[in-house]
Design an enzyme around this catalytic site. Structure first.
Site, short mmCIF file in Angstrom:
data_model
loop_
_atom_site.label_atom_id
_atom_site.label_comp_id
_atom_site.label_asym_id
_atom_site.label_seq_id
_atom_site.Cartn_x
_atom_site.Cartn_y
_atom_site.Cartn_z
N GLU A 464 -23.96 -59.13 -96.32
CA GLU A 464 -25.00 -58.69 -95.33
C GLU A 464 -26.22 -58.36 -96.23
O GLU A 464 -26.81 -57.36 -95.79
CB GLU A 464 -24.96 -57.82 -94.31
CG GLU A 464 -23.72 -58.12 -93.32
CD GLU A 464 -23.58 -57.29 -92.13
OE1 GLU A 464 -24.03 -56.39 -91.91
OE2 GLU A 464 -22.87 -57.75 -91.24
N GLU A 539 -16.41 -61.22 -91.33
CA GLU A 539 -16.42 -60.09 -90.60
C GLU A 539 -16.55 -60.31 -88.97
O GLU A 539 -17.52 -60.89 -88.78
CB GLU A 539 -17.59 -59.23 -91.10
CG GLU A 539 -17.23 -57.73 -91.09
CD GLU A 539 -18.44 -57.05 -91.60
OE1 GLU A 539 -18.57 -56.99 -92.90
OE2 GLU A 539 -18.90 -55.96 -90.98
C1 GAL Z 1 -21.43 -54.89 -90.62
C2 GAL Z 1 -21.13 -54.11 -92.23
C3 GAL Z 1 -20.02 -53.66 -92.25
C4 GAL Z 1 -20.10 -52.57 -91.30
C5 GAL Z 1 -19.86 -53.07 -89.95
C6 GAL Z 1 -19.82 -52.07 -88.77
O1 GAL Z 1 -22.49 -55.51 -90.13
O2 GAL Z 1 -21.05 -55.17 -93.07
O3 GAL Z 1 -20.17 -52.87 -93.79
O4 GAL Z 1 -21.21 -51.58 -91.26
O5 GAL Z 1 -21.00 -53.80 -89.83
O6 GAL Z 1 -19.82 -52.88 -87.67
#
Ligand code: GAL
Length: 870
Positions: A464, A539
């Site tokens: 990100e 993710e």
């Molecule tokens: C994402 C990020 C993670 C964590 C997650 C929580 O955007 O890459 O490190 O913060 O959100 O939902």
């Protein structure tokens, strides 16, 4: 003898060794000619024992301008460097062994940031250690290898600055040869300076990974100097390419390299005779002060392939000989497997489609903090494997090397990630302050260290990263991908993108594999616009829940914060950008070209207690603007109250390693052949008699019937895109809830939950009864509070006191409650929703019987016996 496929590439030493920033010059040492004669084969020993530690800079009489100490060191002008002096008296400092994390010792403080765990991990810390080298070490090269120090390390040996490395997740080496004194006492001093506001999660503080002392002959294999790849694999044979980088600091100028390949057994021991052998017919010349690279190709007949279900490993043994004398032997475990990310078919392992069933993991080990421990990592992997996980994303940094060894051995795929930021910041002192000077060294160091692991299937250059929104940002991605390709052409480069736009603005072409975070709705569109680019969910989900908590009424909008700072376990709650697991499952099933997913997260971690981290972006919030308005008001309220949360709610498994309900939702999907069924919620609701109490069932079956006190509440079938069965109008009455699931019309699995009576006693269960008396091995002992009939008391919160007899120590306790400020080192702990955990560590060299006793007022006590073995 087969000819050597040789590419002799002389390289100046300094650029390839990846020594610390100001490492001493690696010009040819004036090695006594005969030192090489006595040069023995390499020794690598743990350098973890017997350190002294003090927090903060220590006054001690060194002039602020002590030029010798300060020379080349990247330390603030005002820092007192007295502790770097040889004669500094550290007698009053605390004695400890590494790995060590000063942050986990606490105390928790309300005023510390929740995002990083409400623990004091920042600041300056000093470590010192005396060590003696034998006279026989004269003429050897002496290196100090640090697997990770958090962070901004500066190192002095015998009062001379020898280097350092700022990125806390990097592994690095210092060449100490010219500053150490063989046959005498030496002292190493390490200053860490961990900046505040440098992390979005709990980073830990200190030398939190292992440290090694490495001794070699002047002519030896360089750091990370072997690279084994298998460019061609068929059932009949695999070609094994072994690239060796040699380094010569001595007078020797001739070198021969031989490679033998052996099978490794499950314990990592060589088994049987060499399966392939290759050596050099004519010696290669290697100049003094030079590096050369050689490549050898071997053929392995009928290779046994590495895969998660059969993690077969081999080892390449590289023997370096000069004028008839062996000067170095290096073992490189590796695996034979082929990987491909295919834009149409997803991930292919050994030619077969293998959906990635992955989780993201941060590096902390819950109550043990960031200090690496192999057994704690192994336990995490065991629990995740039981759920059906086959892949780990090391979010968002290079992991401890031990994690990769375990992944190779246990059979997990790994997405190895380098950075959470590039040039643009997420927090004021994060990696963006280092990016320009260090990104190339850090990325190369990670890949060189890790590229022999069969588990690693892709390199991630970032998570990100804010640049993804910039029109020219892709150029930086392309540059990082080029560096990665320069180090390893056998694996694709990816990055985790959370902006929809980055799928279309050039970033998609800068990587070999495109990773979307939280975008199942975008998969089809991305694929249509770039049908040649493979795609993975880097993710996903970010569902939040607290083990054993259920709030009513249950609705798909579980966005309301709760006064007890917990989150309902109906698994319907997620922050604004995220979603329940089911939504991602649909995205994957509708778009089978996607290689799979990495769920955020496998385990809960310290820090980032969304939705209770007082951060507007982290509110639980679905897309409806009316809800957003309401959440904004609730946030304003939240800021007025002291939020106690110190760890995440994202984990499928809680911080103590206890399975949340969601564990079974994933297990049902990822292990379809395992007959299983899991009911929720628990069924002890004296205050809900007569009230609607929805019941959900996670099962690998396709149909189920629910019974309350023997009466059927209906049989339900899962639709093609349903991942749970729901009985939303069950009216609570105490008793037994039972579900019978079916698959293809046949009984498949059952689960039941029964109303518990008052808490009556404790039960204890250890994860292992026999431990190694090595001072590192751990037993994880789970306490369950049960009623008189032995039924789990799902809401019990009794205070439990632990004590241990025998050769070990209770090193931590926990209960998985994200709002607990109790010290992790405390031997007392309230149960959280009926459970608590004690972690027992063995003592090095002391075997015998340990007895852990847990007791609670009114519940008596219970014991478990642990056997520590030499
Ligand atoms: C994402 C990020 C993670 C964590 C997650 C929580 O955007 O890459 O490190 O913060 O959100 O939902």
């Amino acid at each position: 003898m087969p000819p050597l496929r040789r590419s002799l590439v002389p390289i100046a030493l300094a650029c390839l060794t990846l020594c610390g920033a100001a490492a001493i010059a690696t010009a040819p040492a004036a090695v006594a000619a005969d030192a090489a004669a006595g040069a023995s084969v390499r020794e690598r020993s743990a350098f973890n024992a017997g350190w002294r530690f003090a927090k903060g800079d220590q006054a001690g009489g060194a002039s602020m301008n002590d030029a010798a100490l300060r020379s080349g060191a990247d330390v603030p002008a005002g820092a007192d460097l007295s502790a770097a002096r040889v004669d500094y008296d550290d007698g009053a400092w605390r004695k400890l062994d590494l790995p060590h994390d000063w942050g986990i010792e606490g105390p928790f403080r309300q005023e510390y940031p929740g995002d990083t765990g409400k623990l004091p991990w920042w600041g300056v810390g000093w470590y010192r250690k005396q060590f003696t080298l034998s006279a026989g070490d004269a003429g050897k090269r002496i290196y100090l290898d640090l697997d990770g120090a958090m962070s901004h390390a500066t190192v002095w040996v015998n009062g001379r600055h020898v280097g350092g490395w700022p990125y806390g997740y990097a592994s690095w080496r210092l060449d100490l040869t010219d500053v150490v004194k063989p046959g005498a006492a030496n002292v190493v001093a390490i200053r860490l300076d961990n900046p505040k506001d440098s992390s979005r999660w709990y980073p830990g503080g200190g030398i939190y990974r292992n440290v090694w002392l490495v001794k070699t002959a002047p002519l030896h294999v360089a750091q990370y100097g072997t690279f084994v790849s298998t460019p061609s694999v068929t059932p009949a044979a695999a070609t094994v390419d072994v690239q060796v980088t040699l380094e010569n600091h001595g007078a020797d100028d001739e070198v021969q390299v031989a490679t033998d390949v052996y099978l490794l057994d499950a314990a990592g021991r060589r088994s049987g005779a060499a399966l392939a052998h290759r050596d050099v017919s004519a010696p290669a010349k290697i100049g003094v002060g030079r590096q050369v690279q050689l490549t050898q190709a071997l053929t392995l007949a009928q290779p046994r392939l590495w895969s998660p279900s059969s993690p077969q490993r081999y080892v390449a043994v590289t023997t370096v000989t000069s004028r008839g004398r062996v000067t170095d032997v290096v073992e490189t475990p590796f695996g034979v497997r082929t990987i491909a990310f295919d834009a149409a078919r997803g991930f292919l392992l050994n030619g077969q489609r293998l959906p990635i069933q992955g989780v993201c993991q941060h590096h902390d080990l819950g109550a043990l903090g960031a200090a690496v421990n192999v057994r704690a990592l192994e336990r995490q992997l065991e629990i995740l494997r039981e759920m059906g996980v086959n892949a780990i994303r090391t979010s968002h940094n290079p992991p401890a090397p031990e994690l990769l060894d375990l992944a190779d051995r246990m059979g997990f795929l790994v997405l190895d990630e380098a950075f959470d930021t590039w040039r643009e910041q997420k927090t004021p002192n994060d990696y963006h302050t280092l990016f320009d000077a260090w990104h190339e060294k850090d990325l190369r160091a990670m890949i060189r260290r890790d590229r022999n692991h069969p588990s690693i299937v892709a390199w991630s250059i970032g998570n990100e990263i804010p640049e993804q929104g910039r029109s020219e940002g892709w150029k930086l991605a392309a540059r990082l991908a080029e560096i990665a390709h320069g180090e390893d052409r056998t694996r694709p480069v990816t990055a985790a993108y959370n902006h929809v736009a980055s799928g279309y603005n050039g970033f998609q072409n800068a990587v070999d594999l495109f990773g979307y975070n939280y975008k199942p709705g975008e998969y089809a569109k991305f694929h249509a616009s770039a049908p040649h680019i493979p795609l993975v969910g880097t993710e996903t989900a970010s569902t939040v829940s607290s083990r054993g908590e259920y709030f009513f009424p249950v609705s798909d909008d579980q966005s309301k914060g709760q006064a007890n700072f917990q989150v309902s376990s109906y698994d319907l709650s997620a922050p604004r950008w995220a979603m329940p697991p089911d939504v991602e499952f649909r995205g994957q099933d509708d778009n089978p070209f996607v290689a799979g997913e990495f769920v955020w997260t496998g385990f809960d971690y310290l820090g980032e207690p969304t939705p209770y981290n007082s951060d507007a972006t982290n509110l639980l919030n679905f897309t409806d603007p009316a809800q957003q308005g309401r959440m904004a008001r609730e946030l304003a309220d939240l800021k007025k109250i002291a939020v106690p949360s110190r760890s995440s709610y994202f984990g499928i498994v809680d911080l103590a390693g206890f399975r949340k309900d969601r564990f079974y939702l994933y297990q049902a999907r990822w292990r379809p052949d395992l007959p299983m069924a899991h009911l929720l919620p628990h069924w002890t609701w004296p205050e809900r008699v007569g009230q609607v109490t929805p019941v959900h069932l996670y099962t690998s079956g396709d149909e189920a019937e629910l019974f309350l006190n023997g009466k059927s509440l209906g049989r339900k079938r899962r639709g093609p895109r349903d991942y749970r069965l729901r009985w939303d109008d069950v009216v609570y009455q105490p008793g037994t809830l039972r579900a019978v699931s079916y698959k293809n019309g046949k009984p498949w699995a059952e689960d039941s939950v029964a109303t518990a009576g008052a808490p009556a006693r404790l039960t204890l269960a250890a994860d292992r009864a026999a431990l190694h008396a090595d001072g590192a091995d751990l037993a994880f002992v789970t306490v369950r509070i049960v009623d008189r009939q032995g039924r789990p008391a799902p809401r019990a919160s009794n205070r439990i006191r632990f004590s241990l007899s025998g050769p070990g120590r209770i090193v931590a306790t926990d209960n998985g409650d994200a709002t607990s400020f109790e010290s992790f080192q405390s031997p007392q702990r309230n149960a959280y929703n009926g459970m608590a955990l004690a972690i027992v560590r063995t003592r090095a060299g002391e075997d015998g019987r340990m007895v852990l006793t847990a007791s609670a007022e009114g519940l008596g006590s219970a014991q478990v016996v642990l056997d520590s073995q030499l």
